[in-house]
Design a protein around this motif. Structure first.
Motif: not given
Length: 147
Positions: A8-9, A94-95, A99-102, A139-140
């Motif tokens: 998820i982003e 990952e950046p 944001g991040v890719l979780l 979490i998002k």
């Protein structure tokens, strides 16, 4: 073993998402199965620790968490057990733009001869996949809504 991964982003800094993954006070805000830690050390998570969590879903009431690999704020891998079920869970960040890719990758197994693989495939694996998906969405929300 039943294996899957899902991503998820999240429009939040990696440090914010890492805190949501690692701070016991925040874990209980997104992990629908845990109601609180039983014995978290002040420096959780660190490889070699054993932390127990009160668990509220299903018949088993204690989730055992053994962090194996911790690379802040990029990777958290833990071995988990809940009753007879075993999980190898890895979160990677990952950046991604601002944001991040979780990503959550999980192996699910039940060390019971003959019946274990059937339970993994038809019940435990799909249930874990649904739970992890719900957790990533939670979490998002937590990280993006300023929590």
């Amino acid at each position: 073993m039943y294996a899957f991964d899902t991503s998820i982003e999240i429009a939040a800094p990696a440090e914010r998402v890492w805190r949501a993954l690692c701070d016991p006070a925040e874990v209980v805000q997104w992990d629908t199965g845990v109601s609180g830690p039983i014995d978290p050390p002040p420096n959780y998570p660190r490889p070699g620790q054993h932390v127990r969590w009160r668990y509220t879903n299903g018949p088993f009431r204690v989730l055992h968490d053994r962090p194996k690999e911790v690379v802040a704020p990029r990777k958290l891998r833990s071995l988990l057990s809940l009753g007879p079920l075993r999980f190898d869970e890895t979160y990677t960040l990952e950046p991604q733009g601002d944001g991040v890719l979780l990503t959550a990758a999980m192996l699910v197994w039940l060390p019971v001869p003959l019946a274990g693989p059937l339970i993994e495939r038809w019940y435990a694996g799909p249930a874990a996949r649904a739970t992890v998906g719900a957790s990533l969405r939670a979490i998002k929300r937590l990280c993006e809504d300023g929590g």
